[in-house]
Design a protein around this motif. Structure first.
Motif, mmCIF file in Angstrom:
data_model
loop_
_atom_site.group_PDB
_atom_site.id
_atom_site.type_symbol
_atom_site.label_atom_id
_atom_site.label_comp_id
_atom_site.label_asym_id
_atom_site.label_seq_id
_atom_site.Cartn_x
_atom_site.Cartn_y
_atom_site.Cartn_z
ATOM 1 N N MET A 1 -129.483 74.840 30.228
ATOM 2 C CA MET A 1 -128.237 74.498 30.334
ATOM 3 C C MET A 1 -128.584 74.232 28.136
ATOM 4 N N PRO A 2 -127.278 74.534 27.351
ATOM 5 C CA PRO A 2 -127.914 74.608 25.721
ATOM 6 C C PRO A 2 -128.301 72.986 25.681
ATOM 7 N N ARG A 3 -128.462 73.184 24.108
ATOM 8 C CA ARG A 3 -129.712 71.387 24.258
ATOM 9 C C ARG A 3 -127.941 71.243 23.513
ATOM 10 N N PHE A 4 -127.004 71.651 22.757
ATOM 11 C CA PHE A 4 -125.626 71.429 22.160
ATOM 12 C C PHE A 4 -124.488 72.704 21.988
ATOM 13 N N ILE A 5 -123.569 72.217 21.953
ATOM 14 C CA ILE A 5 -122.474 73.482 21.935
ATOM 15 C C ILE A 5 -121.400 72.880 20.941
ATOM 16 N N ILE A 6 -120.968 73.747 19.835
ATOM 17 C CA ILE A 6 -120.152 74.493 18.634
ATOM 18 C C ILE A 6 -119.297 73.710 18.720
ATOM 19 N N LEU A 7 -118.026 73.684 18.222
ATOM 20 C CA LEU A 7 -116.574 74.479 19.379
ATOM 21 C C LEU A 7 -115.816 74.244 17.624
ATOM 22 N N ASP A 8 -115.468 75.615 17.292
ATOM 23 C CA ASP A 8 -114.155 75.536 15.953
ATOM 24 C C ASP A 8 -112.874 74.898 16.889
ATOM 25 N N PHE A 9 -111.904 74.157 16.087
ATOM 26 C CA PHE A 9 -110.826 73.481 16.797
ATOM 27 C C PHE A 9 -109.686 73.974 16.434
ATOM 28 N N ASP A 10 -109.637 73.869 15.677
ATOM 29 C CA ASP A 10 -107.854 74.095 14.632
ATOM 30 C C ASP A 10 -108.080 75.832 15.108
ATOM 31 N N GLY A 11 -107.146 75.871 15.383
ATOM 32 C CA GLY A 11 -106.613 77.757 15.969
ATOM 33 C C GLY A 11 -107.201 78.003 17.329
ATOM 34 N N THR A 12 -107.792 77.771 17.524
ATOM 35 C CA THR A 12 -108.660 77.549 18.827
ATOM 36 C C THR A 12 -108.147 77.172 19.959
ATOM 37 N N PHE A 13 -108.664 75.942 20.522
ATOM 38 C CA PHE A 13 -107.758 74.478 20.806
ATOM 39 C C PHE A 13 -106.474 75.078 20.641
ATOM 40 N N THR A 14 -105.852 74.414 19.143
ATOM 41 C CA THR A 14 -104.627 74.368 19.237
ATOM 42 C C THR A 14 -103.592 75.829 18.708
ATOM 43 N N ASP A 15 -102.160 75.896 18.882
ATOM 44 C CA ASP A 15 -101.614 76.657 18.167
ATOM 45 C C ASP A 15 -101.701 75.726 16.691
ATOM 46 N N ALA A 16 -102.167 76.710 15.474
ATOM 47 C CA ALA A 16 -102.141 76.245 14.155
ATOM 48 C C ALA A 16 -100.734 76.904 13.929
ATOM 49 N N GLU A 17 -99.938 77.568 14.386
ATOM 50 C CA GLU A 17 -99.157 78.232 13.956
ATOM 51 C C GLU A 17 -97.577 77.309 14.096
ATOM 52 N N GLU A 18 -97.288 76.940 15.185
ATOM 53 C CA GLU A 18 -96.674 75.870 15.713
ATOM 54 C C GLU A 18 -96.980 74.515 15.224
ATOM 55 N N GLU A 19 -97.997 74.417 14.945
ATOM 56 C CA GLU A 19 -98.679 73.001 14.723
ATOM 57 C C GLU A 19 -98.258 72.518 13.047
ATOM 58 N N GLY A 20 -98.191 73.830 12.589
ATOM 59 C CA GLY A 20 -98.614 73.897 11.185
ATOM 60 C C GLY A 20 -96.460 73.612 10.186
ATOM 61 N N LYS A 21 -95.885 73.929 11.144
ATOM 62 C CA LYS A 21 -94.628 74.419 10.591
ATOM 63 C C LYS A 21 -93.854 72.890 9.865
ATOM 64 N N ALA A 22 -94.217 71.212 10.910
ATOM 65 C CA ALA A 22 -93.426 70.705 9.075
ATOM 66 C C ALA A 22 -94.453 70.330 8.087
ATOM 67 N N PHE A 23 -95.652 70.515 7.784
ATOM 68 C CA PHE A 23 -96.557 70.544 6.969
ATOM 69 C C PHE A 23 -96.480 71.348 6.061
ATOM 70 N N THR A 24 -96.341 72.405 6.632
ATOM 71 C CA THR A 24 -95.101 73.810 5.847
ATOM 72 C C THR A 24 -93.145 73.458 5.358
ATOM 73 N N GLU A 25 -93.213 72.220 6.019
ATOM 74 C CA GLU A 25 -91.784 72.170 5.285
ATOM 75 C C GLU A 25 -92.067 71.599 4.798
ATOM 76 N N GLY A 26 -92.927 70.707 4.292
ATOM 77 C CA GLY A 26 -93.524 68.792 3.611
ATOM 78 C C GLY A 26 -93.798 69.774 2.147
#
Length: 151
Positions: A1-26
């Motif tokens: 078993m690994p000692r620790f795990i490092i995960l990227d979050f945005d764009g890996t677990f999430t759909d950044a393009e969809e999430e960012g639509k309101a951000f872009t409009e702002g």
């Protein structure tokens, strides 16, 4: 078993393009106000810049304090910085690197909270599989927002 795990979050677990639509409009709204240019004209320029970045992402890095750190096409949050720089230049507003960084940071802070949470299919199952293990999340986003998404 690994000692620790490092995960990227945005764009890996999430759909950044969809999430960012309101951000872009702002951001489009804020750039329109800042430059005193019609919102429709900024929106058209934003779309043109988005296409240019997509056509040749290596020529359009996300700049941070004068350094190219990643392709701007990685997600809407990083793309915004390059688009703002391109639009400012088009309208004759030339800022030195530190000043454009301040503008981009301000736009990010003002609009990031408008982003929604859109997880990719299976994201929850992957995160649950790591329950009880030492997991570290890597993000270039606001950590409180990412923590809230994970919860």
């Amino acid at each position: 078993m690994p000692r620790f795990i490092i995960l990227d979050f945005d764009g890996t677990f999430t759909d950044a393009e969809e999430e960012g639509k309101a951000f872009t409009e702002g951001c489009i709204d804020d750039v329109s106000i800042r430059l005193s240019v019609r919102i429709g004209e900024i929106r058209e320029n934003w779309a043109t810049c988005t296409r240019k970045i997509a056509e040749n992402p290596i020529l359009h890095p996300y700049m941070r304090n004068g350094y190219a750190v990643v392709q701007a096409n990685a997600d809407p949050y990083l793309r915004m910085g390059e688009i703002v720089r391109m639009i400012f230049l088009k309208f004759g507003v030339i800022l030195i690197d530190g000043d454009i960084t301040k503008v981009v940071d301000e736009l990010f802070k003002r609009n990031y909270g408008k982003s929604t949470s859109v997880f990719k299919k299976g994201a929850c199952a992957v995160l649950e599989a790591f329950a009880g293990q030492a997991v570290y999340i890597v993000t270039n986003s606001a950590t409180d927002k990412v923590s809230a998404k994970i919860e």
